[in-house]
Design a protein around this motif. Structure first.
Motif, PDB file in Angstrom:
ATOM      1  N   ALA A   1       0.827  -1.212   0.000  1.00  0.00           N
ATOM      2  CA  ALA A   1       0.000   0.000   0.000  1.00  0.00           C
ATOM      3  C   ALA A   1       0.855   1.254   0.000  1.00  0.00           C
ATOM      4  O   ALA A   1       0.545   2.244  -0.668  1.00  0.00           O
ATOM      5  N   ALA A   2       1.951   1.232   0.755  1.00  0.00           N
ATOM      6  CA  ALA A   2       2.835   2.395   0.823  1.00  0.00           C
ATOM      7  C   ALA A   2       3.448   2.694  -0.540  1.00  0.00           C
ATOM      8  O   ALA A   2       3.652   3.860  -0.895  1.00  0.00           O
ATOM      9  N   ALA A   3       3.731   1.662  -1.306  1.00  0.00           N
ATOM     10  CA  ALA A   3       4.339   1.855  -2.620  1.00  0.00           C
ATOM     11  C   ALA A   3       3.373   2.474  -3.620  1.00  0.00           C
ATOM     12  O   ALA A   3       3.803   2.976  -4.661  1.00  0.00           O
ATOM     13  N   LEU A   4       2.070   2.454  -3.324  1.00  0.00           N
ATOM     14  CA  LEU A   4       1.063   3.012  -4.229  1.00  0.00           C
ATOM     15  C   LEU A   4       0.594   4.401  -3.801  1.00  0.00           C
ATOM     16  O   LEU A   4      -0.397   4.902  -4.315  1.00  0.00           O
ATOM     17  N   LYS A   5       1.304   5.026  -2.888  1.00  0.00           N
ATOM     18  CA  LYS A   5       0.812   6.278  -2.305  1.00  0.00           C
ATOM     19  C   LYS A   5       0.719   7.430  -3.300  1.00  0.00           C
ATOM     20  O   LYS A   5      -0.058   8.371  -3.089  1.00  0.00           O
ATOM     21  N   ASP A   6       1.479   7.368  -4.391  1.00  0.00           N
ATOM     22  CA  ASP A   6       1.521   8.491  -5.322  1.00  0.00           C
ATOM     23  C   ASP A   6       0.484   8.406  -6.438  1.00  0.00           C
ATOM     24  O   ASP A   6       0.452   9.282  -7.302  1.00  0.00           O
ATOM     25  N   ILE A   7      -0.318   7.367  -6.462  1.00  0.00           N
ATOM     26  CA  ILE A   7      -1.370   7.286  -7.478  1.00  0.00           C
ATOM     27  C   ILE A   7      -2.723   7.346  -6.782  1.00  0.00           C
ATOM     28  O   ILE A   7      -2.836   7.119  -5.578  1.00  0.00           O
ATOM     29  N   GLN A   8      -3.751   7.629  -7.549  1.00  0.00           N
ATOM     30  CA  GLN A   8      -5.081   7.888  -6.997  1.00  0.00           C
ATOM     31  C   GLN A   8      -5.821   6.585  -6.653  1.00  0.00           C
ATOM     32  O   GLN A   8      -6.832   6.247  -7.274  1.00  0.00           O
ATOM     33  N   VAL A   9      -5.292   5.861  -5.679  1.00  0.00           N
ATOM     34  CA  VAL A   9      -5.950   4.651  -5.198  1.00  0.00           C
ATOM     35  C   VAL A   9      -5.934   4.650  -3.674  1.00  0.00           C
ATOM     36  O   VAL A   9      -5.158   5.374  -3.050  1.00  0.00           O
ATOM     37  N   TRP A  10      -6.793   3.858  -3.087  1.00  0.00           N
ATOM     38  CA  TRP A  10      -6.700   3.575  -1.657  1.00  0.00           C
ATOM     39  C   TRP A  10      -6.631   2.060  -1.490  1.00  0.00           C
ATOM     40  O   TRP A  10      -7.185   1.310  -2.281  1.00  0.00           O
ATOM     41  N   VAL A  11      -5.894   1.621  -0.465  1.00  0.00           N
ATOM     42  CA  VAL A  11      -5.648   0.204  -0.250  1.00  0.00           C
ATOM     43  C   VAL A  11      -6.131  -0.185   1.139  1.00  0.00           C
ATOM     44  O   VAL A  11      -5.680   0.382   2.140  1.00  0.00           O
ATOM     45  N   LEU A  12      -7.034  -1.140   1.177  1.00  0.00           N
ATOM     46  CA  LEU A  12      -7.468  -1.709   2.453  1.00  0.00           C
ATOM     47  C   LEU A  12      -6.559  -2.887   2.766  1.00  0.00           C
ATOM     48  O   LEU A  12      -6.558  -3.904   2.062  1.00  0.00           O
ATOM     49  N   ASN A  13      -5.763  -2.753   3.835  1.00  0.00           N
ATOM     50  CA  ASN A  13      -4.828  -3.794   4.236  1.00  0.00           C
ATOM     51  C   ASN A  13      -5.528  -4.784   5.155  1.00  0.00           C
ATOM     52  O   ASN A  13      -6.090  -4.406   6.177  1.00  0.00           O
ATOM     53  N   VAL A  14      -5.472  -6.048   4.789  1.00  0.00           N
ATOM     54  CA  VAL A  14      -6.109  -7.103   5.575  1.00  0.00           C
ATOM     55  C   VAL A  14      -5.020  -7.931   6.247  1.00  0.00           C
ATOM     56  O   VAL A  14      -4.134  -8.466   5.572  1.00  0.00           O
ATOM     57  N   VAL A  15      -5.094  -8.018   7.583  1.00  0.00           N
ATOM     58  CA  VAL A  15      -4.198  -8.877   8.344  1.00  0.00           C
ATOM     59  C   VAL A  15      -5.006 -10.077   8.805  1.00  0.00           C
ATOM     60  O   VAL A  15      -6.014  -9.918   9.508  1.00  0.00           O
ATOM     61  N   ASN A  16      -4.582 -11.259   8.402  1.00  0.00           N
ATOM     62  CA  ASN A  16      -5.326 -12.470   8.727  1.00  0.00           C
ATOM     63  C   ASN A  16      -5.276 -12.748  10.220  1.00  0.00           C
ATOM     64  O   ASN A  16      -4.257 -12.504  10.879  1.00  0.00           O
ATOM     65  N   PHE A  17      -6.362 -13.283  10.711  1.00  0.00           N
ATOM     66  CA  PHE A  17      -6.495 -13.437  12.157  1.00  0.00           C
ATOM     67  C   PHE A  17      -5.470 -14.422  12.739  1.00  0.00           C
ATOM     68  O   PHE A  17      -5.182 -14.370  13.931  1.00  0.00           O
ATOM     69  N   ASP A  18      -4.905 -15.301  11.905  1.00  0.00           N
ATOM     70  CA  ASP A  18      -3.907 -16.236  12.400  1.00  0.00           C
ATOM     71  C   ASP A  18      -2.493 -15.849  11.965  1.00  0.00           C
ATOM     72  O   ASP A  18      -1.559 -16.643  12.091  1.00  0.00           O
ATOM     73  N   SER A  19      -2.314 -14.632  11.468  1.00  0.00           N
ATOM     74  CA  SER A  19      -0.991 -14.123  11.083  1.00  0.00           C
ATOM     75  C   SER A  19      -0.451 -13.221  12.176  1.00  0.00           C
ATOM     76  O   SER A  19      -1.200 -12.737  13.031  1.00  0.00           O
ATOM     77  N   PRO A  20       0.856 -12.973  12.179  1.00  0.00           N
ATOM     78  CA  PRO A  20       1.412 -12.019  13.154  1.00  0.00           C
ATOM     79  C   PRO A  20       0.663 -10.694  13.117  1.00  0.00           C
ATOM     80  O   PRO A  20       0.374 -10.171  12.036  1.00  0.00           O
ATOM     81  N   ASP A  21       0.357 -10.161  14.267  1.00  0.00           N
ATOM     82  CA  ASP A  21      -0.477  -8.958  14.365  1.00  0.00           C
ATOM     83  C   ASP A  21       0.348  -7.716  14.043  1.00  0.00           C
ATOM     84  O   ASP A  21       0.877  -7.048  14.931  1.00  0.00           O
ATOM     85  N   THR A  22       0.432  -7.396  12.771  1.00  0.00           N
ATOM     86  CA  THR A  22       1.176  -6.215  12.313  1.00  0.00           C
ATOM     87  C   THR A  22       0.262  -5.063  11.940  1.00  0.00           C
ATOM     88  O   THR A  22       0.749  -4.034  11.450  1.00  0.00           O
ATOM     89  N   LEU A  23      -1.030  -5.190  12.156  1.00  0.00           N
ATOM     90  CA  LEU A  23      -1.951  -4.126  11.757  1.00  0.00           C
ATOM     91  C   LEU A  23      -1.676  -2.809  12.488  1.00  0.00           C
ATOM     92  O   LEU A  23      -1.798  -1.739  11.871  1.00  0.00           O
ATOM     93  N   PRO A  24      -1.275  -2.812  13.781  1.00  0.00           N
ATOM     94  CA  PRO A  24      -0.917  -1.527  14.403  1.00  0.00           C
ATOM     95  C   PRO A  24       0.224  -0.810  13.691  1.00  0.00           C
ATOM     96  O   PRO A  24       0.245   0.426  13.638  1.00  0.00           O
ATOM     97  N   ILE A  25       1.153  -1.553  13.131  1.00  0.00           N
ATOM     98  CA  ILE A  25       2.247  -0.933  12.380  1.00  0.00           C
ATOM     99  C   ILE A  25       1.699  -0.241  11.141  1.00  0.00           C
ATOM    100  O   ILE A  25       2.136   0.854  10.770  1.00  0.00           O
ATOM    101  N   ILE A  26       0.745  -0.864  10.488  1.00  0.00           N
ATOM    102  CA  ILE A  26       0.152  -0.293   9.276  1.00  0.00           C
ATOM    103  C   ILE A  26      -0.534   1.025   9.602  1.00  0.00           C
ATOM    104  O   ILE A  26      -0.377   2.018   8.863  1.00  0.00           O
ATOM    105  N   TYR A  27      -1.272   1.067  10.689  1.00  0.00           N
ATOM    106  CA  TYR A  27      -1.924   2.327  11.086  1.00  0.00           C
ATOM    107  C   TYR A  27      -0.890   3.375  11.500  1.00  0.00           C
ATOM    108  O   TYR A  27      -1.079   4.575  11.243  1.00  0.00           O
ATOM    109  N   GLU A  28       0.168   2.942  12.127  1.00  0.00           N
ATOM    110  CA  GLU A  28       1.186   3.883  12.611  1.00  0.00           C
ATOM    111  C   GLU A  28       1.832   4.655  11.462  1.00  0.00           C
ATOM    112  O   GLU A  28       2.247   5.803  11.641  1.00  0.00           O
ATOM    113  N   ARG A  29       1.889   4.052  10.299  1.00  0.00           N
ATOM    114  CA  ARG A  29       2.528   4.710   9.166  1.00  0.00           C
ATOM    115  C   ARG A  29       1.532   5.479   8.306  1.00  0.00           C
ATOM    116  O   ARG A  29       1.866   5.917   7.195  1.00  0.00           O
TER     117      ARG A  29
END
Length: 920
Positions: A786-814
């Motif tokens: 999602a960060a790599a697409l910041k310069d074009i007119q899109v929005w990216v919904l990042n999905v963190v799977n419930f059984d994956s490492p909980d990195t979603l707070p990092i995504i919001y932090e950036r």
């Protein structure tokens, strides 16, 4: 040597020089003859008989002049001594005139002799007959032009040598015929007298013969000159035409090469123009698909080698050894690779596709492990090994029809609910067996209007619902206008437009600073999401949500407009977001009873709001004095005071005749500790604020982090700096997802995806990014894609799977946003919501828990016709996904697999089955 490259003027100049040379040669010959007559008594040449062989005659008929050839020979011998009469053996150079000449001269004479003798050689360029003769004429003409000046300066000596050369050659012939006469001394006097007697007759005959030959030669030369000039003019015209043709061909080749290099970028621009006219996205042709494969083949090595995951030292060393082994294997011409049928490239993928480190999982929590009261997960009995290829798809036979959301339209589960007091009927209730049917298209469906035009209007038939226009039309939510649904940009609290309302909020609290201090916000009860839609202009991301209720299709309107939104409700369970991640929470007449049940719902907002963040409440209790409004205001005032929220301001908007109360969450625990009553109570220390998966709401507050190394203790950097900044709370002692220390892992992940997107995704996968607006990363890690697409007119919904490492707070932090989800279940969104799905190593992990058949049915449900899917995964998973997509009539643009890793790009079409699934 051919002189076809010379200009016409040079050719004519050479012809004039040629004629001048002939005249000069004739004059010099007469002079030499006179001198020879005068000196014949002192220098007696050997007796000769002038003869003309057939070869000489052929030479005269096939070459412009034999005199020029003789001049060339004379030049070659100009430095040699002039020998007097020698009755014995002649010198070697008289017998072998070729000795002492350069190789180039020999080659030239050899070619001339071959022509004179009538020998025909194979023409390597396909030129025959007249063209060969013309080539020789041009060669002679060039030689004559170069030697004309030298000839004039050497006339006496050269002509004298010429006579001697001719005499020697004739004498040599006589010697060969009568060697005894030459060697008999007694006959020397007789020969001398005979030579004197015959000299006059011989000279006279030679003069007459030479004069006639020269006259005939001049006539032939003039004729040949005219023929040469005529041929040269014709040849020049032909050459010019040929040159023009070559230039045109070269130009066409250059144009084709440029077009091929532009590849899908130019094709995408053409598709964009076509869609602007037809307001519909077109599918890629087979030719475009082939070009995209060629582009990928040319760039895949860079792309995949660039995607080196952040990994520990041991992993890197293993990869280096593996690459060395691969190179050695290639040198032995025994490559080991697996290439799919649709790939024509064999370049190495290496081990560059990111993989999680098994050791890193020990350092990270997951929603599966940290969430309480999690429901029993379904297991896949076959572990994904059961073959599902060739499955016959059918349409879903459900009441919701084209708007079917399996986990929100589960009528069987809704009938079993004991209560709807806490909006349980608006919450998720997924079927026990994930559906494998396909959702039909609305009648008259068209490809979505591209952003930003879609913010103002959409096709009516794509979301054919008019109830909201009837109920909220006077508030400028949505209106019906012919074949379009239009959105004036208004809302219940901002009838005169969202832009003015956004300015009003920032003016009320300047510290909000849209797009800098405030980057990610939550809009509760969003309606058609015009508030979030216009915040894009301020560099603000808005997570809008609303339930699927009587305000039919409000979230569907938002998604069709290109505005992020999900179907959710503040009911009995926690929202699918981490704690302390939103900069602002907004509610404009959102109809949520914040004060009820001890502030249960407002406390959930407190959980997701950052310490120091703002709650903007724009509702009638703020500015109206009706009895009900006064009661609600008093209850809210008491509750927010107990929660230690600071009432920053109450402002009224004169234009819209509304008011807003803006609160701020505390940044310390001082207020909590000073409260006289522990109400609302503080949560137990064992209660994990980040656990959300099927976790019921609890009326308590979590303490504010005070350790400066803990997440939430500090406000992140202003946007856009926060996008690249490594979160301050990432601990170097913690192993990252890919095996490196977490801060290094984060930085390398960002570099990784930046290069992948720029080198491969932007131009190598057949994606027209101008037609892409709604994007989902189905398995985000740090949010690098999602960060790599910041310069074009899109929005990216990042999905963190419930059984994956909980990195979603990092995504919001950036400064990005996302949601937790389990892909073995249906997603909480309407059909045809997204333009692009990106799945990085998702499906191979899902096969351990559920079958891919229902997962691909869900992918087909939420992707728009014409939408794309990018998959990076293990080769086995790639193959299964490819077969499923083909059975769904998706167009697989590209698939490439090697060393058990692969990539796939596909596009959804308009195909739908013709039969319905049997009702259960």
């Amino acid at each position: 040597m051919a002189i076809g490259g010379k200009s016409r003027s040079n050719k004519r100049s050479s012809s004039v020089s040629y004629a001048s040379t002939i005249t000069t040669v004739v004059f010099v010959t007469l002079c030499v003859f006179g001198v020879w007559m005068l000196t014949s008594n002192s220098v007696a040449p050997p007796q000769t008989t002038t003869t003309r062989t057939a070869a000489d005659n052929n030479a005269d008929s096939t070459f412009p002049s034999s005199n020029e050839e003789q001049i060339t020979k004379n030049n070659d011998h100009k430095d040699k001594a002039v020998f007097e009469d020698n009755p014995g053996q002649l010198p070697d150079d008289a017998i072998k005139p070729d000795e002492g000449k350069s190789e180039e001269d020999k080659g030239s004479e050899s070619e001339d002799k071959g022509t004179e003798g009538g020998a025909v050689e194979e023409d390597p360029h396909g030129l025959q007959g007249k063209e060969s003769t013309e080539e020789q004429e041009k060669q002679s003409e060039t030689q004559i032009s170069e030697e004309s000046v030298l000839t004039q300066n050497q006339q006496p000596e050269e002509n004298s040598q010429k006579e001697l050369e001719d005499n020697r050659e004739t004498g040599n012939e006589e010697t060969n015929r009568n060697p005894e006469a030459n060697n008999n001394p007694d006959s020397e006097e007789d020969q001398s007298q005979s030579a004197e007697q015959q000299q006059g007759n011989e000279k006279s005959k030679e003069w007459q013969y030479n004069q006639e030959s020269e006259d005939q030669q001049q006539r032939e030369d003039k004729q040949k000159i005219q023929e040469v000039e005529s041929h040269e003019e014709t040849q020049e015209t032909t050459n010019e035409k040929s040159k023009e043709d070559d230039q045109e061909k070269e130009k066409n080749d250059t144009t084709e090469l440029e077009e091929e290099r532009k590849g899908n970028k130019q094709q995408s621009q053409e598709q964009q123009e076509l869609q602007t006219q037809e307001i519909a996205q077109t599918t890629f042709s087979d030719e475009t698909k082939d070009k995209q494969k060629e582009i990928l083949n040319a760039t895949q090595t860079d792309a995949f080698n660039i995607l080196k995951p952040a990994s520990n030292q041991e992993t890197t060393e293993k990869e280096t050894q593996s690459e060395a082994q691969n190179q050695e294997t290639q040198q032995q011409d025994t490559p080991k690779e697996e290439i799919s049928n649709d790939s024509n490239s064999g370049e190495s993928l290496g081990s560059s596709i990111p993989k999680e480190s098994s050791e890193s999982k020990k350092s990270w929590k997951t929603q599966k492990t940290q969430s309480e009261n999690e429901k029993e997960r379904r297991k896949d009995e076959s572990n994904g090994k059961e073959s599902i290829y060739g499955y016959t798809w059918q349409l879903c036979n459900v009441t919701a029809g084209p708007d079917y959301i399996p986990c929100l339209d589960n009528e069987k589960a809704l009938k079993k609910l004991h209560s709807t007091k806490h909006f349980e009927h608006r919450e998720r209730h997924c079927p026990e067996e994930a559906p494998t049917c396909l959702v039909p298209l609305p009648e008259g469906y068209k490809r979505s209007i591209p952003w930003p035009q879609s913010r103002d209007k959409i096709w009516y038939h794509n979301v054919p619902h008019t109830k909201l226009a009837q109920v909220k039309g006077h508030q400028n939510w949505v209106k019906v206008s012919g074949e379009f649904l239009t959105f004036p940009g208004g809302g219940t609290q901002f009838i005169h437009g969202a832009r003015h309302y956004i300015d009003f909020v920032e003016q009320s609290v300047p510290d909000i600073k849209w797009g800098k201090h405030t980057r990610v916000i939550l809009d509760v009860g969003c309606g058609v999401a015009s508030f979030g839609g216009f915040l894009f202009d301020r560099d603000v991301l808005t997570m809008s949500f609303a339930p699927k209720d009587e305000h039919e299709a409000q979230v569907q309107f938002a998604l069709e407009r290109g505005i992020p939104a999900i179907s959710a409700v503040m009911g009995s369970q926690r929202l699918p977001f981490p704690s302390r991640v939103f900069d602002v929470v907004h509610c404009a007449r959102c109809r949520v009873p914040w004060h009820a049940e001890g502030g249960l719902l407002l406390l959930e907002l407190n959980r997701v709001l950052r310490p120091g963040g703002y709650f903007v409440w724009s509702a009638t209790p703020v500015y109206q004095n009706l009895e009900e409004d006064v009661e609600i205001w008093n209850a809210m005032s008491a509750l927010t005071e107990c929660m230690c929220w600071e009432l920053v301001t109450i402002k009224k908007d004169q234009l819209n005749s509304i008011g807003a109360a803006i609160y701020r969450k505390p940044t310390s625990n001082e207020c909590y500790d000073k409260r006289k009553e522990n109400n609302p109570p503080m949560c137990e220390n064992s209660d994990d604020a980040n656990a959300i998966w099927h976790v019921p709401l609890q009326a308590c507050m979590h303490r504010v982090p005070v350790n400066q190394a803990e997440r939430g203790a500090r406000w992140p950097a202003d946007w856009p700096a926060r996008l690249q900044n490594i979160p301050y709370w990432l601990n170097s002692s913690q192993m990252g997802i890919y095996g490196k220390p977490a801060p290094q892992d984060f930085a390398r992940d960002y570099e990784h995806w930046t290069r992948v997107v720029s080198k491969l995704y932007m131009s190598g996968l057949g994606i027209s990014w101008s037609n892409v607006r709604n994007v989902m990363d189905m398995r985000a890690v740090y949010g690098g894609f999602a960060a790599a697409l910041k310069d074009i007119q899109v929005w990216v919904l990042n999905v963190v799977n419930f059984d994956s490492p909980d990195t979603l707070p990092i995504i919001y932090e950036r400064g990005l946003f996302g949601i937790y989800h389990d892909w073995c279940e249906s997603f909480s969104t309407y059909p045809r919501s997204y333009d692009l799905l990106h799945a990085d190593h998702l499906f191979s992990k899902l096969t351990k828990r559920c079958k891919l058949e229902p997962v691909m049915a869900e992918v087909d449900r939420i992707v728009r016709p014409g939408g794309k899917l990018i998959v990076r995964d293990e080769s086995k998973a790639i193959g299964e996904v490819e077969n499923l997509l083909k059975s769904l009539h998706w167009e697989v643009h590209l698939t490439f697999s090697k060393d058990d890793e692969g990539i796939l790009s596909a596009q959804k079409g308009d195909w739908r089955p013709t039969t319905y699934q049997a009702s259960s």
